[in-house]
Design a protein around this motif. Structure first.
Motif, PDB file in Angstrom:
ATOM      1  N   THR A 192       0.950  -1.116  -0.131  1.00 33.53           N
ATOM      2  CA  THR A 192       0.014   0.025   0.187  1.00 33.53           C
ATOM      3  C   THR A 192       0.830   1.330  -0.166  1.00 33.53           C
ATOM      4  O   THR A 192       0.618   2.055  -0.577  1.00 33.53           O
ATOM      5  CB  THR A 192      -0.815   0.038   1.013  1.00 33.53           C
ATOM      6  N   TYR A 195       2.529   1.790  -3.397  1.00 30.24           N
ATOM      7  CA  TYR A 195       1.556   2.612  -4.289  1.00 30.24           C
ATOM      8  C   TYR A 195       1.325   4.074  -3.979  1.00 30.24           C
ATOM      9  O   TYR A 195       1.430   4.793  -4.893  1.00 30.24           O
ATOM     10  CB  TYR A 195       0.222   1.654  -4.322  1.00 30.24           C
ATOM     11  N   HIS A 196       1.347   4.406  -2.655  1.00 30.12           N
ATOM     12  CA  HIS A 196       0.939   5.664  -2.508  1.00 30.12           C
ATOM     13  C   HIS A 196       2.291   6.387  -2.747  1.00 30.12           C
ATOM     14  O   HIS A 196       1.956   7.686  -3.306  1.00 30.12           O
ATOM     15  CB  HIS A 196       0.788   5.782  -0.749  1.00 30.12           C
ATOM     16  N   ARG A 197       3.488   5.806  -2.483  1.00 30.69           N
ATOM     17  CA  ARG A 197       4.633   6.712  -3.179  1.00 30.69           C
ATOM     18  C   ARG A 197       4.776   6.862  -4.299  1.00 30.69           C
ATOM     19  O   ARG A 197       4.977   8.057  -4.771  1.00 30.69           O
ATOM     20  CB  ARG A 197       5.822   6.061  -2.606  1.00 30.69           C
ATOM     21  N   LYS A 198       4.229   6.055  -5.088  1.00 31.59           N
ATOM     22  CA  LYS A 198       4.227   6.231  -6.666  1.00 31.59           C
ATOM     23  C   LYS A 198       3.249   7.233  -7.186  1.00 31.59           C
ATOM     24  O   LYS A 198       3.537   7.866  -8.139  1.00 31.59           O
ATOM     25  CB  LYS A 198       3.643   4.899  -7.494  1.00 31.59           C
ATOM     26  N   VAL A 199       2.050   7.310  -6.589  1.00 30.31           N
ATOM     27  CA  VAL A 199       0.999   8.267  -6.835  1.00 30.31           C
ATOM     28  C   VAL A 199       1.054   9.642  -6.095  1.00 30.31           C
ATOM     29  O   VAL A 199       0.340  10.501  -6.481  1.00 30.31           O
ATOM     30  CB  VAL A 199      -0.306   7.714  -6.936  1.00 30.31           C
ATOM     31  N   ASN A 200       1.903   9.796  -5.143  1.00 34.13           N
ATOM     32  CA  ASN A 200       1.592  10.906  -4.377  1.00 34.13           C
ATOM     33  C   ASN A 200       3.176  11.525  -4.001  1.00 34.13           C
ATOM     34  O   ASN A 200       3.591  11.862  -2.887  1.00 34.13           O
ATOM     35  CB  ASN A 200       1.194  10.434  -2.884  1.00 34.13           C
ATOM     36  N   GLY A 201       3.917  11.575  -5.031  1.00 35.72           N
ATOM     37  CA  GLY A 201       5.088  12.397  -4.780  1.00 35.72           C
ATOM     38  C   GLY A 201       6.278  11.740  -4.517  1.00 35.72           C
ATOM     39  O   GLY A 201       7.286  12.433  -4.106  1.00 35.72           O
ATOM     40  N   LYS A 203       6.976   9.763  -1.790  1.00 32.74           N
ATOM     41  CA  LYS A 203       7.275  10.120  -0.036  1.00 32.74           C
ATOM     42  C   LYS A 203       6.923   8.628   0.437  1.00 32.74           C
ATOM     43  O   LYS A 203       5.993   8.057   0.315  1.00 32.74           O
ATOM     44  CB  LYS A 203       6.501  11.120   0.488  1.00 32.74           C
ATOM     45  N   GLN A 205       6.876   6.191   4.089  1.00 35.11           N
ATOM     46  CA  GLN A 205       6.265   6.249   5.480  1.00 35.11           C
ATOM     47  C   GLN A 205       6.519   5.091   6.119  1.00 35.11           C
ATOM     48  O   GLN A 205       6.917   4.067   5.886  1.00 35.11           O
ATOM     49  CB  GLN A 205       4.592   6.476   5.126  1.00 35.11           C
TER      50      GLN A 205
END
Length: 407
Positions: A192, A195-201, A203, A205
Motif C-alpha cells: 500500500t 503504491y502511495h509513494r508512486k502516486v503521491n510524490g 514520499k 512512510q
C-alpha cells in the motif's frame, strides 16, 4: 500434468522486480514479510549478525547443519553479515538504506533509534523509504517497551481464549500464527505504501504493526457481539459457534470435518445420512433453528460417520455436494495430487547440495506469478558482492572483515 509436478515455476520478472528490500530483525514476523516480497520479485538483502546469524537457522529440525525451515523462510534472499552494534556497521547499513525502497525490522521499539537510524533520520537520507516496523505492542502506547512474542500476541489478541475444548487449557494453534499474521499485515502495508509513494510524490512512510493487533484484526464478530449483547465468546473445540452443523466427527479410522450449515446443504446432508426427519423439519430450515438443536444434529451426523471409514464418508458427501474433508497431516499433504497439480509442493535445491520439498507460493498471479529464484543463503554469502555493489574496494572489504564489522 504428472510431468510438471514437483518442478519449480518458470522464472520470469516478478511484479516487484526492481524493488530493493533491506531486511533486519530475525526469526519469523519480519523475515516472513521479506520472504513474501522476495517471492514476487523484490531483491531482499537480509542483514544478519556475524557469528550465528538469524537464530532461525538453528530452529527445529536440522539437516547438514541448517534448519530446513530456514530453506523456506530465506529463499530469494541475500545474506549480508554485518555487525549493527558497531558504528561502522551502522554507517554501512545507512548507505545501503539510502538506495533501498523498503526496510523491514522487527526489533524492540527504540532499537533503530539507538543505532542512529530512526525513521526521521532515515527519511532525511532517503525520503522515499518505506519502513515496516513489527513489534509486540507497536511503536506507541503504554506497553510499547514490553517484550512481546507471537504467543503473547495471540493471547492478547483474543485468539488463545477461543482455542481448545470448553473448560480446558487454551492451546496453541500449532504454528506461529501471530507472527505470520503480523507479517502478512506488514506486507499489505508495504504494498500500500509503495503504491502511495508512486502516486503521491515519492514520499515514503512508516508502517507500524503490532503482533496482538494483527491477531485481533481477524477475530471476526468478537467485539461487536460483546458490544451489542455483552456476549463473551468462549472456546468451542472443533465446532463453529452460532453456525450449524459445522464440526469434526469421528470415523472408524480418524476424524472428518463436515460443514453442512447452508440451508440446502443441510437438507442434502440429512438425506445422505438417512435423517430426512431432521432435513424436512420446519424449525431446522434456517441456521437459527439448527443452532438451537445443534447437539441433536451433531449426534445424528456423528452416529452416521462413526462406523464408516473417512474415504467412505468423503465419497458419499462428495456425491451429495456437502463440503467435507479429512484432517491432513504433512504426509497427507505431500501425497495429495491436488497440492501437486497446483504447484503447492516444490522441489528446492539447497546450497548444502541436497533437494528438499517446500511449500509453493501463495497467492497465484496469472501474469507475474511468484517464483523461487534462489535458495536460502549461508551466513554472509552475499556480503562481499553487496558491499562491492555499494562501491567498496576489495581492500576496504578486507579491512572491515579484519575489524569484525562483517563476516
Amino acid at each position: 500434468m504428472q510431468e510438471t509436478m514437483n518442478k519449480l515455476p518458470q522464472l520470469q520478472a516478478g511484479a516487484l522486480a526492481g524493488v530493493r528490500v533491506v531486511e533486519m530483525g530475525q526469526l519469523i514476523a519480519g523475515p516472513f514479510a521479506g520472504k513474501t516480497l522476495g517471492e514476487f520479485g523484490a531483491e531482499v538483502i537480509k542483514i544478519e549478525a556475524p557469528g550465528a546469524g538469524d537464530p532461525l537457522r538453528n530452529w527445529r529440525m536440522i539437516k547438514e547443519g541448517t534448519s530446513v525451515w530456514w530453506q523456506v523462510q530465506s529463499r530469494n534472499k541475500k545474506s549480508v553479515a554485518l555487525d549493527l552494534r558497531q558504528s561502522q556497521g551502522q554507517e554501512l547499513a545507512r548507505q545501503l538504506l539510502k538506495e533501498a525502497d523498503v526496510l523491514i525490522e522487527n526489533f524492540r521499539p527504540g532499537t533503530l533509534e539507538g543505532w542512529g537510524m530512526s525513521p526521521e533520520e532515515l527519511h532525511a537520507l532517503n525520503p522515499g523509504l518505506v519502513i515496516l516496523r513489527i513489534s509486540g505492542y507497536g511503536q506507541t502506547g503504554p506497553y510499547r517497551d514490553l517484550p512481546g512474542f507471537g504467543v503473547v500476541g495471540e493471547a492478547m489478541g483474543g485468539l488463545r481464549h477461543l482455542t481448545g475444548e470448553p473448560g480446558r487449557v487454551p492451546v496453541r494453534v500449532g504454528v506461529s500464527i501471530g507472527d505470520t499474521l503480523a507479517a502478512l499485515h506488514g506486507t499489505i502495508g508495504v504494498l500500500t505504501a509503495l503504491y502511495h509513494r508512486k502516486v503521491n510524490g515519492g514520499k515514503g512512510q512508516v508502517i507500524d504493526v503490532a503482533l496482538h493487533e494483527a491477531v485481533f484484526n481477524v477475530m471476526e464478530s468478537l467485539i461487536p457481539e460483546y458490544s451489542a449483547f455483552g456476549a463473551v465468546r468462549e472456546a468451542a473445540g472443533s465446532a463453529l459457534p452460532g453456525i450449524a452443523p459445522s464440526n469434526a466427527y469421528p470415523c472408524a479410522d480418524g476424524w472428518v470435518l463436515v460443514a453442512g450449515n447452508g440451508d440446502s446443504i443441510f437438507k442434502r446432508l440429512m438425506q445422505t445420512i438417512g435423517r430426512d426427519d431432521l432435513g424436512n423439519a420446519p424449525d431446522l430450515a434456517n441456521n437459527a433453528g439448527r443452532v438451537a438443536r445443534v447437539q441433536e444434529i451433531d449426534a445424528a451426523v456423528g452416529a452416521w460417520t462413526q462406523p464408516r471409514s473417512i474415504n467412505d464418508v468423503l465419497a458419499q458427501l462428495g456425491t451429495a455436494r456437502v463440503p467435507a474433508g479429512r484432517v491432513y497431516t504433512a504426509k497427507d499433504i505431500c501425497e495429495d495430487p491436488h497440492y501437486r497439480a497446483r504447484d503447492m509442493i516444490l522441489a528446492q535445491e539447497t546450497r548444502d547440495g541436497y533437494s528438499v520439498e517446500v511449500p509453493g507460493i501463495v497467492p497465484k498471479l496469472s501474469a507475474t506469478p511468484g517464483t523461487i529464484r534462489s535458495s536460502a543463503p549461508r551466513l554472509g554469502d552475499d556480503t562481499d558482492a553487496v558491499l562491492a555493489d555499494m562501491g567498496l574496494s576489495s581492500a576496504q572489504i578486507a579491512q572491515l572483515r579484519t575489524q569484525g564489522v562483517i563476516q
